[in-house]
Design a protein around this motif. Structure first.
Motif, PDB file in Angstrom:
ATOM      1  N   GLU A 152       0.823  -1.203   0.000  1.00 45.15           N
ATOM      2  CA  GLU A 152       0.000   0.000   0.000  1.00 45.15           C
ATOM      3  C   GLU A 152       0.858   1.254   0.000  1.00 45.15           C
ATOM      4  O   GLU A 152       0.479   2.271  -0.575  1.00 45.15           O
ATOM      5  CB  GLU A 152      -0.962  -0.011   1.184  1.00 45.15           C
ATOM      6  CG  GLU A 152      -2.055  -1.047   1.014  1.00 45.15           C
ATOM      7  CD  GLU A 152      -3.122  -1.003   2.082  1.00 45.15           C
ATOM      8  OE1 GLU A 152      -3.309   0.055   2.732  1.00 45.15           O
ATOM      9  OE2 GLU A 152      -3.791  -2.040   2.277  1.00 45.15           O
ATOM     10  N   ALA A 155       1.782   1.758  -3.557  1.00 43.68           N
ATOM     11  CA  ALA A 155       0.569   2.150  -4.285  1.00 43.68           C
ATOM     12  C   ALA A 155       0.239   3.624  -4.018  1.00 43.68           C
ATOM     13  O   ALA A 155      -0.142   4.355  -4.935  1.00 43.68           O
ATOM     14  CB  ALA A 155      -0.613   1.257  -3.895  1.00 43.68           C
ATOM     15  N   ARG A 156       0.411   4.074  -2.774  1.00 43.77           N
ATOM     16  CA  ARG A 156       0.182   5.486  -2.430  1.00 43.77           C
ATOM     17  C   ARG A 156       1.141   6.390  -3.207  1.00 43.77           C
ATOM     18  O   ARG A 156       0.727   7.372  -3.818  1.00 43.77           O
ATOM     19  CB  ARG A 156       0.374   5.716  -0.934  1.00 43.77           C
ATOM     20  CG  ARG A 156       0.316   7.199  -0.520  1.00 43.77           C
ATOM     21  CD  ARG A 156       0.579   7.390   0.959  1.00 43.77           C
ATOM     22  NE  ARG A 156      -0.376   6.653   1.753  1.00 43.77           N
ATOM     23  CZ  ARG A 156      -1.601   7.087   2.072  1.00 43.77           C
ATOM     24  NH1 ARG A 156      -2.007   8.263   1.647  1.00 43.77           N
ATOM     25  NH2 ARG A 156      -2.397   6.351   2.809  1.00 43.77           N
ATOM     26  N   CYS A 187      -2.489  -4.245  -4.629  1.00 39.71           N
ATOM     27  CA  CYS A 187      -2.608  -3.023  -3.838  1.00 39.71           C
ATOM     28  C   CYS A 187      -3.010  -1.878  -4.761  1.00 39.71           C
ATOM     29  O   CYS A 187      -2.522  -1.780  -5.890  1.00 39.71           O
ATOM     30  CB  CYS A 187      -1.292  -2.705  -3.142  1.00 39.71           C
ATOM     31  SG  CYS A 187      -0.757  -4.018  -2.023  1.00 39.71           S
ATOM     32  N   GLY A 206      -4.140   2.444  -5.020  1.00 41.36           N
ATOM     33  CA  GLY A 206      -4.123   3.783  -4.456  1.00 41.36           C
ATOM     34  C   GLY A 206      -5.023   4.679  -5.288  1.00 41.36           C
ATOM     35  O   GLY A 206      -5.122   4.502  -6.504  1.00 41.36           O
ATOM     36  N   THR A 248      -5.780  10.679  -0.025  1.00 43.63           N
ATOM     37  CA  THR A 248      -5.323   9.472  -0.725  1.00 43.63           C
ATOM     38  C   THR A 248      -5.793   8.240   0.040  1.00 43.63           C
ATOM     39  O   THR A 248      -5.633   8.147   1.251  1.00 43.63           O
ATOM     40  CB  THR A 248      -3.794   9.469  -0.869  1.00 43.63           C
ATOM     41  OG1 THR A 248      -3.405  10.643  -1.590  1.00 43.63           O
ATOM     42  CG2 THR A 248      -3.312   8.239  -1.606  1.00 43.63           C
ATOM     43  N   THR A 271      -5.653   3.990   0.178  1.00 43.80           N
ATOM     44  CA  THR A 271      -4.974   2.776  -0.287  1.00 43.80           C
ATOM     45  C   THR A 271      -5.707   1.567   0.261  1.00 43.80           C
ATOM     46  O   THR A 271      -6.358   1.640   1.307  1.00 43.80           O
ATOM     47  CB  THR A 271      -3.502   2.717   0.175  1.00 43.80           C
ATOM     48  OG1 THR A 271      -3.460   2.717   1.605  1.00 43.80           O
ATOM     49  CG2 THR A 271      -2.692   3.879  -0.380  1.00 43.80           C
TER      50      THR A 271
END
Length: 155
Positions: free
Chosen positions: A73, A76-77, A113, A115, A122, A124
């Motif tokens: 995550e 992904a963020r 994952c 985001g 944001t 995730t």
């Protein structure tokens, strides 16, 4: 969510979209651009399959890759936020996962994952699609990303 519906929701909200995709290899961008007239919403897509591409194109940090791995995550963020930073879009979705075949005890096949950045804080999340096979994991990830975009646009 149907890609045409995602585009309509984004239009109504005045949002433009960027994608940052790894395991889906551009499937979300392709689904959106399959719709005629999508150019008023879809700004650009980043296909960042390698860690080097994630770093160079999106600004993902080596520290995050080392500490958490590409399928996390945290990455992904950074991918979603990097897609916003490196585009003129105001909404971005990212996808990074293990489509298979294979995986490991700690990162099994089917773990993806996501985001979503822009138009709010944001978000995730990790989804365990399971060992559905490569094509089905990728399709499920694409559909989930479209749903995340649609939900954020409708918010």
């Amino acid at each position: 969510m149907d890609p045409a519906r995602v585009l309509d929701l984004c239009r109504k909200a005045g949002l433009t979209v960027a994608t940052a995709e790894s395991c889906t290899g551009g499937m979300v961008g392709a689904a959106l651009t399959d719709i005629a007239g999508s150019s008023d919403v879809f700004e650009r897509g980043f296909i960042t399959y390698s860690n080097a591409a994630k770093r160079e194109l999106l600004g993902v940090t080596q520290a995050s890759l080392d500490a958490f791995g590409a399928v996390s995550e945290e990455v992904a963020r950074e991918m979603a936020e990097g897609a916003l930073k490196h585009s003129t879009a105001n909404l971005a979705v990212s996808i990074t996962g293990i489509a298979g075949p294979g995986g490991s005890e700690h990162k099994p096949e089917g773990r993806v994952c996501f985001g979503v950045a822009g138009n709010g804080p944001t978000l995730t999340e990790t989804v365990e699609f399971g060992a559905l096979g490569r094509a089905e994991v990728r399709r499920a990830a694409m559909n989930h990303a479209l749903a995340l975009l649609g939900a954020r646009a409708a918010a």
